[in-house]
Design a protein around this motif. Structure first.
Motif, mmCIF file in Angstrom:
data_model
loop_
_atom_site.group_PDB
_atom_site.id
_atom_site.type_symbol
_atom_site.label_atom_id
_atom_site.label_comp_id
_atom_site.label_asym_id
_atom_site.label_seq_id
_atom_site.Cartn_x
_atom_site.Cartn_y
_atom_site.Cartn_z
ATOM 1 N N MET A 180 43.240 -48.836 22.702
ATOM 2 C CA MET A 180 44.609 -49.118 23.164
ATOM 3 C C MET A 180 45.619 -48.564 22.161
ATOM 4 S SD MET A 180 44.515 -52.997 24.515
ATOM 5 C CE MET A 180 43.405 -53.579 25.751
ATOM 6 N N VAL A 181 45.299 -48.723 20.876
ATOM 7 C CA VAL A 181 46.182 -48.165 19.831
ATOM 8 C C VAL A 181 46.283 -46.655 20.003
ATOM 9 C CG1 VAL A 181 46.374 -47.739 17.332
ATOM 10 C CG2 VAL A 181 45.778 -50.017 18.162
ATOM 11 N N THR A 182 45.142 -46.017 20.276
ATOM 12 C CA THR A 182 45.146 -44.565 20.476
ATOM 13 C C THR A 182 46.020 -44.189 21.662
ATOM 14 O OG1 THR A 182 42.969 -44.282 19.503
ATOM 15 C CG2 THR A 182 43.650 -42.602 21.058
ATOM 16 N N LEU A 183 45.892 -44.935 22.744
ATOM 17 C CA LEU A 183 46.695 -44.639 23.939
ATOM 18 C C LEU A 183 48.188 -44.801 23.622
ATOM 19 C CD1 LEU A 183 46.836 -43.977 26.960
ATOM 20 C CD2 LEU A 183 46.555 -46.399 27.451
ATOM 21 N N ALA A 184 48.532 -45.921 22.977
ATOM 22 C CA ALA A 184 49.943 -46.158 22.630
ATOM 23 C C ALA A 184 50.445 -45.071 21.677
ATOM 24 C CB ALA A 184 50.099 -47.534 21.985
ATOM 25 N N ALA A 185 49.612 -44.709 20.691
ATOM 26 C CA ALA A 185 50.005 -43.663 19.732
ATOM 27 C C ALA A 185 50.142 -42.321 20.443
ATOM 28 C CB ALA A 185 48.976 -43.574 18.610
ATOM 29 N N GLY A 186 49.281 -42.072 21.427
ATOM 30 C CA GLY A 186 49.343 -40.821 22.186
ATOM 31 C C GLY A 186 50.647 -40.726 22.961
ATOM 32 N N VAL A 187 51.020 -41.809 23.622
ATOM 33 C CA VAL A 187 52.275 -41.813 24.395
ATOM 34 C C VAL A 187 53.460 -41.666 23.441
ATOM 35 C CG1 VAL A 187 53.736 -43.181 25.937
ATOM 36 C CG2 VAL A 187 51.266 -43.166 26.275
ATOM 37 N N LEU A 188 53.402 -42.381 22.309
ATOM 38 C CA LEU A 188 54.475 -42.277 21.313
ATOM 39 C C LEU A 188 54.579 -40.837 20.784
ATOM 40 C CD1 LEU A 188 56.566 -43.647 19.397
ATOM 41 C CD2 LEU A 188 54.687 -44.024 17.805
ATOM 42 N N GLY A 189 53.425 -40.257 20.445
ATOM 43 C CA GLY A 189 53.409 -38.880 19.933
ATOM 44 C C GLY A 189 53.951 -37.900 20.955
ATOM 45 N N TYR A 190 53.592 -38.113 22.222
ATOM 46 C CA TYR A 190 54.076 -37.234 23.300
ATOM 47 C C TYR A 190 55.598 -37.332 23.424
ATOM 48 C CZ TYR A 190 55.055 -35.783 28.092
ATOM 49 O OH TYR A 190 55.614 -35.188 29.195
ATOM 50 N N LEU A 191 56.120 -38.574 23.424
ATOM 51 C CA LEU A 191 57.567 -38.761 23.562
ATOM 52 C C LEU A 191 58.316 -38.170 22.367
ATOM 53 C CD1 LEU A 191 57.674 -42.399 25.001
ATOM 54 C CD2 LEU A 191 58.142 -40.280 26.237
ATOM 55 N N LEU A 192 57.752 -38.368 21.176
ATOM 56 C CA LEU A 192 58.385 -37.798 19.975
ATOM 57 C C LEU A 192 58.407 -36.274 20.070
ATOM 58 C CD1 LEU A 192 56.861 -40.013 17.113
ATOM 59 C CD2 LEU A 192 59.211 -40.036 17.920
ATOM 60 N N THR A 193 57.304 -35.698 20.525
ATOM 61 C CA THR A 193 57.241 -34.238 20.646
ATOM 62 C C THR A 193 58.293 -33.744 21.653
ATOM 63 O OG1 THR A 193 54.889 -34.381 20.229
ATOM 64 C CG2 THR A 193 55.676 -32.292 21.093
ATOM 65 N N LYS A 194 58.438 -34.462 22.759
ATOM 66 C CA LYS A 194 59.423 -34.054 23.765
ATOM 67 C C LYS A 194 60.838 -34.114 23.196
ATOM 68 C CE LYS A 194 58.440 -32.958 27.254
ATOM 69 N NZ LYS A 194 57.937 -31.620 27.642
ATOM 70 N N GLY A 195 61.084 -35.080 22.335
ATOM 71 C CA GLY A 195 62.411 -35.195 21.714
ATOM 72 C C GLY A 195 62.550 -34.335 20.471
ATOM 73 N N ARG A 196 61.532 -33.500 20.204
ATOM 74 C CA ARG A 196 61.475 -32.630 19.018
ATOM 75 C C ARG A 196 61.535 -33.426 17.713
ATOM 76 N NH1 ARG A 196 64.721 -27.051 20.263
ATOM 77 N NH2 ARG A 196 63.799 -26.641 22.266
ATOM 78 N N TYR A 197 60.881 -34.567 17.724
ATOM 79 C CA TYR A 197 60.698 -35.330 16.484
ATOM 80 C C TYR A 197 59.348 -34.895 15.916
ATOM 81 C CZ TYR A 197 64.433 -38.569 17.830
ATOM 82 O OH TYR A 197 65.631 -39.124 18.159
ATOM 83 N N PRO A 198 59.294 -34.417 14.670
ATOM 84 C CA PRO A 198 57.995 -34.013 14.124
ATOM 85 C C PRO A 198 57.073 -35.231 13.958
ATOM 86 C CG PRO A 198 59.659 -34.003 12.408
ATOM 87 C CD PRO A 198 60.375 -34.323 13.683
ATOM 88 N N VAL A 199 55.798 -35.077 14.306
ATOM 89 C CA VAL A 199 54.901 -36.239 14.221
ATOM 90 C C VAL A 199 54.163 -36.326 12.880
ATOM 91 C CG1 VAL A 199 54.557 -36.616 16.688
ATOM 92 C CG2 VAL A 199 53.093 -35.005 15.480
#
Lengths: 498, 153
Positions: A411-430
């Motif tokens: 679940m942590v991986t899934l949440a981190a994946g969604v967070l990472g995806y959203l950050l990438t879309k907003g051009r926030y470096p992960v």
């Protein structure tokens, strides 16, 4: 010297030796596929190492690291898409060479320069890391706090794009690191009474999600049936007098790459660009750079491989990751119950020196595997994405589940994946998020211990080494702000009329 | 400025601000440390909360370009992938890794656009069985088994 002997003895195990070519093979296959960076590949194969002894697992991951770093040049040359971020500078001259029908020559140069840069970088690593570790044995909590702060400021400010976004990403990483029991008093915090959260967020599920799953979501969003254009590859020969033409550039670029890589958070991409610029500046024919100049390819590739080795200096010697791939290696060591840092050189010399020798072997393997399979690696970039990315998600799930055989980690991986995806879309470096999640607890613990040891006084901040490192952190921040403002001004400048 | 772009520029700073305020509120309830001169367990969350509030103001001023969320087919693929992955991890223990993985791959491949019956019928099963065998038996990674009738896979 005894460390080297122990390292060589550790390599007598056939399984360790087998992991060298296996890791390189996997790394080359991973690096050749755009989107599957070295970090993603290492994160995905981390669960393979759980059942192996620490050195064997480390050698596998280092092989993937080295192989992927070279192979990122293949799509960079052929389709102008760096397979890994560190190959970004390779596109500058590699792709024009491919357009001129000299892709084969560019690929061979990138391989030889990668191997030369990697071997030189490994030798420098083997020289500098023990020296730094020896010196760091005298470090106390103030120095460790200062180093962690330096890593945080550099990482958050040097990733390119918005500095503010880099810091937001780092702040989220610090917040994630704060979840669970605090390191001094052992009180739970930010866990909302949940027993699973009280145990903290495990590093592996976090990084598998942030890098692997987030990349899979990004690729699945963009998925269109694309066909790579077939390009004439040409000869794989590097031409006449190649050694005389390329050796000075390769040696200089490797040194620049290694020095850049030693700074925490500076990746191979920045090392590659810096070395490329220096090669161009020192060239008698700078106008040929960007037009298919073999020395441009050699500089970028030698530098990014040497930079990766440089990033392992703070990782091994201080326990502070030099870049995101080093963070994965650090995670692998921590899972195996090994604490990286200056004590590691005395506590596990077989592991440290064994991995230095294995890395050198890995580069020789890379030369053989790269040359023998160069036509095959060109085909790897054509693997259908429709099979690849669902499989990557399955590997992400296995990787996070296998840490503690616990669905919570998935679940942590899934949440981190969604967070990472959203950050990438907003051009926030992960990358700052992950490194802050590792470095944050080091900074917090050492700050609090320093305060306790000095009776609540801030006088420890004025100790010469601590103050010097903190000044460096401030300088790196000021430098990044000035550079960013200059880049913004250049972008807003109206084009000059012809 | 188009409304979508304006929304895209305002939402991240507001979310950052809300996160910062939320962290400070939660940090207020964290117990203080027991050692003298220890800044305490709430120290790091407080620093992060204040930093996030400051960064939200910086973000409002520093309007950097962003990609924005996907639309149309891309959005459907991403949302469905997240839903399928959630179902996958919820079923991995009840029905076992091989069955859950095969079902996930079948749905995911169909979602991505694979329509050939032969591929959909064979690839998920082969990949699922292959990865299970590799991890469970070759690498000794404990993955939940699937029970079909009396047969434990």
């Amino acid at each position: 010297m005894t460390g080297w002997i122990e390292g060589l003895l550790a390599l007598q195990d056939w399984l360790v030796i087998l992991m060298v070519p296996l890791g390189v093979l996997l790394g080359v296959a991973i690096g050749a596929i755009p989107g599957l960076s070295a970090t993603v590949g290492m994160a995905l194969f981390l669960p393979f190492t759980f059942s192996l002894d620490p050195l064997t697992g480390l050698v596998l991951l280092l092989g993937i690291y080295n192989g992927a770093c070279y192979a990122g040049a293949i799509p960079a040359v052929l389709v102008r898409t760096p397979g890994t971020p560190s190959s970004a500078a390779t596109t500058l001259d590699g792709y024009p060479m491919a357009q001129q029908g000299r892709a084969g020559e560019a690929l061979t140069i990138s391989l030889v320069a990668s191997v030369a840069g990697g071997i030189l970088g490994t030798l420098l690593l083997a020289f500098f890391a023990p020296l730094l570790a020896d010196y760091a044995l005298s470090f106390g909590t103030p120095e460790y706090f200062a180093i962690a702060m330096l890593a945080l400021t550099i990482i958050a400010s040097i990733g390119g794009g918005s500095i503010a976004k880099g810091f937001v990403s780092a702040a989220i990483g610090l917040l994630i690191a704060a979840i669970g029991f605090d390191p001094i008093a052992g009180f739970p915090r930010l866990s909302f009474g949940d027993a699973q959260l009280s145990g903290g967020i495990q590093l592996i599920p976090l990084l598998v999600g942030i890098f692997g799953l987030a990349e899979a979501l990004t690729q699945i969003e963009r998925m269109i049936a694309s066909r790579h254009e077939r390009r004439r590859i040409g000869t794989f020969s590097m031409g006449r007098n190649w050694l005389r033409r390329l050796a000075p550039t390769t040696a200089g670029a490797s040194t620049i790459g290694f020095a850049t890589g030693m700074l925490p958070g500076v990746g191979g991409d920045i090392g590659g660009y810096m070395a490329y610029n220096e090669a161009k500046r020192f060239s008698k024919t700078p106008e040929t750079f960007g037009e298919g100049e073999p020395r441009g390819v050699a500089a970028a590739e030698a530098a990014n491989n040497a930079s990766n080795m440089g990033s392992l200096v703070p990782t091994f010697a201080l326990g502070i990751p030099g870049n995101t791939q080093a963070a994965v290696l650090l995670g692998a060591l921590l899972i195996a119950g090994i604490q990286p840092g200056p004590g590691l050189f005395n506590a596990a010399p077989d592991l440290v020196y064994g991995s230095f020798v294995a890395m050198t072997l890995a580069y020789f393997c890379l030369l053989v595997i790269g040359l023998a399979g160069i036509r095959l690696w060109i085909r790897v970039i054509q693997i259908p994405a429709a099979y690849l990315w669902p499989l990557v998600i399955v590997f992400c799930v296995i990787g996070s589940y296998a840490v503690r055989t616990n669905v919570f980690d998935v679940m942590v991986t899934l949440a981190a994946g969604v967070l990472g995806y959203l950050l990438t879309k907003g051009r926030y470096p992960v990358a700052p998020l992950l490194i802050a999640a590792i470095v944050g607890p080091i900074a917090e613990e050492n700050y609090r211990r320093s305060m306790i040891l000095h009776d609540g006084s801030f006088v420890w901040l004025l100790q010469p080494l601590t103050a010097g490192i903190l000044l460096l952190a401030v300088a790196s921040l000021v430098f990044a702000v000035l550079r960013h403002r200059k880049a913004l001004a250049a972008a807003n400048e109206p084009p000059r009329p012809n | 400025m188009r409304s979508a772009e304006r929304r895209g520029s305002v939402v991240p700073p507001l979310l950052t601000l809300a996160l910062g305020v939320g962290v400070l509120i939660v940090a207020a309830d964290i117990r203080p440390g027991m050692l003298p001169n220890d800044p305490g367990p709430a120290f790091l969350p407080r620093v992060v909360g204040v930093a996030l509030i400051g960064l939200s103001l910086w973000l409002m001023w520093d309007r950097e370009p962003h990609e924005g969320l996907p639309r149309g087919a891309g959005l459907i693929r991403v949302v469905m992938t997240i839903v399928l992955t959630t179902l996958y991890l919820m079923t991995i223990e009840p029905i076992g890794f091989p069955a859950a993985t095969a079902l996930f791959l079948l749905c995911q491949m169909w979602l991505i656009g694979i329509r050939r019956f032969a591929v959909l019928a064979t690839m998920p099963l082969l990949i699922s069985a292959g990865t299970y065998a590799l991890f469970r038996f070759a690498l000794d990674v404990p993955l939940p088994a699937t029970r079909i009738g009396g047969l434990l896979l």
